[in-house]
Structure formats: structure tokens, C-alpha cells
Design an enzyme around this catalytic site. Structure first.
Site, mmCIF file in Angstrom:
data_model
loop_
_atom_site.group_PDB
_atom_site.id
_atom_site.type_symbol
_atom_site.label_atom_id
_atom_site.label_comp_id
_atom_site.label_asym_id
_atom_site.label_seq_id
_atom_site.Cartn_x
_atom_site.Cartn_y
_atom_site.Cartn_z
ATOM 1 N NE ARG A 180 0.576 2.917 -0.986
ATOM 2 C CZ ARG A 180 0.771 3.920 -1.836
ATOM 3 N NH1 ARG A 180 -0.254 4.704 -2.173
ATOM 4 N NH2 ARG A 180 1.953 4.149 -2.331
ATOM 5 C CB CYS A 235 0.707 10.954 -0.220
ATOM 6 S SG CYS A 235 1.089 11.990 -1.669
#
Length: 275
Positions: A180, A235
Site C-alpha cells: 500500500r 496509516c
């Protein structure tokens, strides 16, 4: 460890009146699962706090997928659970670490100095066949005298300044898995990649199984992070960055901030660049 307690320690404190236990179990894929399983079985005396209804506010245009809740509402929920600044509070989740760490960080942000995370979580507890309960506890309402610690939270504007001015005294840490971070795979957010200049320290590498790695191991994880720099962790939505925040504090880093909106907030501004 400074902020992490083991299950044997908690077992000895179960009947202490000054201790409050908080169940933070949650599943992103099954949002009702945590509450449902809490009602079936939980640690004796534990109250339940849900990620989406208690630890976050509704999603809006900006703020990310799990924005900070209205503090007045969150504090009222703490007070109704018998939690004030004098109680010793310990939070747990399944053992994955993220949801309990989110609760822990939020109490830290409110100035609570006696809050911890249960190492191993619920999974580690039941593996030892320690006691569980179906009883929903009721505590006398208390009054929480909070002291906001603004130095623990990074704002969107602050992150923008780090990126645009390429500030050398601050470092961005992306806590998501490498795929990611690199933009190879993005299963949740509308855009892929990371905030420009951020380094990658996947949060799950701070745990082994359901347990936090030792302080020495955490220091090794962050060996290339200069301790004199201000660190901003993020995040996808400010949840899985929380165990990285916790790990950094355990490793001795003092100047650490959590960007609660994280990448999902960053990409909500069309003008923000992505790397």
C-alpha cells in the site's frame, strides 16, 4: 515495558476498584463483530468501546475514514463507564493491537497518565483459560478532568508544511504494509501511494503473533530514525498507526505525533501530491 501490561499482571488486578478494563475488539470487515462477541464473553468488569461509534466520529468530506470523535461525547462515555483521570485503565482487542492502541492514544491525548494496553489481547487471555464473563458491568458515573495534549496530534496543515517545505527536522512514517505504501495495491482508499517523503515502517512488524516485540527489538526497527527529530506517524485512517506510535514511545522516542486523518484525509484534498 512502560505502556504495555501482561495478562498475569491484569489477572492479579481484576478485583481492584481503581482498575477499569476496556474491550476494544473490532473488525473492519465485520463492524458488528466486536460488540457481538463482547456480549457473549469478555474480561470480567470490562466495558465496551467501539471503533466507529465511540472512538471515531461520522465520516465527512475531510478528516479521514475514522476522524476523532467529538471530545465532549467521548469524555461523557468515559464518565459513564466510571473512568476518570485517577483510574488505572487497560485496553485490549483481539490481540492485533490497533484498536486498543487507538483507545490508549486517545486517553494519552486527554492527559490520562495511567493507561495501558494488554499484551496478547483477548486471544492471549483465553488461551491461558483465564476468567471471562457475560455480565455487563455498571459503574457509578464519575467526572473526568482532562488536559488536552496538543503535542500528540499532527494536523493536516502541519503535514502539508513538512511536505511542501521538506523540513529536515521532521519525519513522516507510513505505518501501512509495503504494497500500500508503494501504491502497488490499495484495497480501501480511492487513491494509491503515500504522502511524499514518508518512510515505511509497517505497524505489524512491531508485533510477534499477538504480542508486542521487546523494547530492544522496537529500537532496532527504528534504528534509522533520528531520535532528535519530530516524528509524525500515519496509516490509512489513524488506527493502525497507533501501535506504531506506541512502539516508538516504548523505544524511547519522545517527540511523536499521530496524524489521525492519515492517508484517507490527505487524499481528500485534491491539491495534495501523492508519491
Amino acid at each position: 515495558m512502560k505502556y504495555i501490561k501482561d495478562k498475569e499482571w491484569l489477572l492479579n488486578c481484576l478485583n481492584e476498584s481503581h482498575v477499569r478494563i476496556v474491550d476494544c475488539r473490532f473488525s473492519l470487515t465485520e463492524p458488528e463483530k466486536g460488540k457481538s462477541e463482547y456480549l457473549q464473553s469478555h474480561l470480567p468488569g470490562a466495558v465496551f468501546f467501539d471503533l466507529e461509534t465511540d472512538l471515531s466520529s461520522p465520516v465527512q468530506s475531510h478528516g479521514g475514514r475514522h476522524p476523532m470523535p467529538m471530545l465532549t461525547e467521548f469524555i461523557a462515555k468515559l464518565e459513564n463507564a466510571g473512568i476518570d483521570e485517577n483510574k488505572l485503565v487497560i485496553a485490549y482487542d483481539y490481540g492485533d493491537g490497533a484498536y486498543a492502541a487507538r483507545f490508549w492514544w486517545m486517553l494519552q491525548y486527554l492527559g490520562h497518565e495511567n493507561v495501558y494496553v494488554l499484551d496478547g489481547g483477548f486471544k492471549g487471555w483465553v488461551e491461558e483459560e483465564y476468567p471471562v464473563s457475560e455480565e455487563i458491568p455498571v459503574f457509578e458515573k464519575t467526572e473526568f478532568h482532562f488536559r488536552i495534549q496538543p503535542e500528540l496530534m499532527a494536523t493536516t496543515e502541519e503535514v502539508k508544511e513538512v511536505v511542501e517545505k521538506q523540513l529536515s527536522n521532521k519525519i513522516l512514517i507510513d505505518s501501512r504494509e509495503k504494497k500500500r505504501y508503494l501504491g502497488i495495491e490499495e484495497p480501501i482508499d480511492k487513491k494509491a501511494g503515500h504522502i511524499p517523503g514518508a518512510i515505511n515502517k509497517p505497524w505489524m512488524e512491531g508485533l510477534s503473533g499477538n504480542y508486542y516485540k521487546s523494547v530492544a527489538d522496537q529500537k532496532q526497527r527504528f534504528v534509522n530514525v533520528e531520535p532528535n527529530k519530530e516524528i509524525i506517524v500515519y496509516c490509512g485512517s489513524g488506527v493502525t498507526a497507533a501501535p506504531n506510535y506506541l512502539a516508538l514511545r516504548e523505544a524511547g522516542f519522545e517527540k511523536v505525533k499521530l496524524y489521525v486523518g492519515s492517508f484517507s484525509d490527505w487524499i481528500s484534498y485534491a491539491e495534495n501530491n501523492i508519491e
